[in-house]
Design an enzyme around this catalytic site. Structure first.
Site, PDB file in Angstrom:
ATOM      1  CG  PHE A 133      -0.575   0.134   2.531  1.00  0.00           C
ATOM      2  CD1 PHE A 133       0.720   0.474   2.866  1.00  0.00           C
ATOM      3  CD2 PHE A 133      -1.463  -0.079   3.578  1.00  0.00           C
ATOM      4  CE1 PHE A 133       1.132   0.614   4.181  1.00  0.00           C
ATOM      5  CE2 PHE A 133      -1.065   0.044   4.899  1.00  0.00           C
ATOM      6  CZ  PHE A 133       0.245   0.400   5.196  1.00  0.00           C
ATOM      7  CB  SER A 134       4.460   1.857  -0.431  1.00  0.00           C
ATOM      8  OG  SER A 134       5.309   2.871  -0.932  1.00  0.00           O
ATOM      9  N   PRO A 135       2.442   4.465  -1.462  1.00  0.00           N
ATOM     10  CG  PRO A 135       2.362   6.664  -0.658  1.00  0.00           C
ATOM     11  CD  PRO A 135       2.337   5.232  -0.202  1.00  0.00           C
TER      12      PRO A 135
END
Length: 200
Positions: free
Chosen positions: A11-13
């Site tokens: 879920f890391s942008p």
């Protein structure tokens, strides 16, 4: 054959902004990529970082500008405040681990599918139905979502420990195994490319 160990969070942008550049670099240089999803929140705690919500407002504001600029530079859609962020990244991470072990699909596409679900599609990657759908779209058996959960949990924990031992402190993070050269961030992929070409 060069080996790239790829430490990331589903879920890391900034991992989202990396797109498929790593896979294209690996193909260009005949490199093999090992995907190592990890608990980024635990990594921050272990290596002196803080979660975005805990950062000073100045840092939070700058992060949002960086994300917006990054999306424009890459030409990709991005919801700066997605409906399901943060969420529990463990189910999607276990799916990546199981898929990599099982083979038969495209692991890079699977990782990107989870990231798109968060940052483009407002879907919850902790939801079993979403995990199954993303697995299937990347060419894997959706049933992998139900199998090997214990093995996935164990590998997820090992990835965190290995990351700390090898100098990882954020995501995405790339390590060339043969040279121990480390590259942090989607904006360091050009440096990784040059390193593999023997120019850096």
């Amino acid at each position: 054959m060069p080996q790239i160990d790829y430490f990331f969070s589903t879920f890391s942008p900034f991992t989202y902004l990396a797109g498929d550049e790593l896979e294209r670099i690996a193909e260009r240089h005949g490199a093999e990529v090992t995907y190592r999803p990890l608990d980024i929140v635990a990594l921050f705690a272990r290596t002196g970082g803080t979660t975005p919500a805990e950062r000073h407002p100045n840092r939070q504001a700058y992060r949002m500008q960086e994300l917006e600029r990054g999306a424009k530079k890459r030409g990709v859609p991005m919801k700066l405040r997605p409906a399901y962020f943060p969420t529990n990244p463990a189910p999607s991470s276990y799916a990546v681990i199981a898929a990599q072990a099982a083979g038969g699909g495209d692991v890079g596409a699977l990782v990107r599918g989870f990231l798109r679900a968060v940052w483009e599609e407002d879907r919850d990657i902790a939801d079993d139905a979403v995990v199954r759908e993303v697995l299937g779209a990347a060419g894997f058996d959706p049933g992998l979502a139900d199998r090997g959960l214990l093995a996935g949990a164990e590998a997820y924990g090992r990835n965190l420990e290995e990351a700390v031992e090898r100098g990882v402190f954020g995501a995405p993070f790339y390590i060339v195994a043969e040279t121990d050269q480390r590259f942090w961030g989607h904006d360091r992929l050009d440096d990784l490319d040059r390193h593999l070409a023997g120019k850096l």
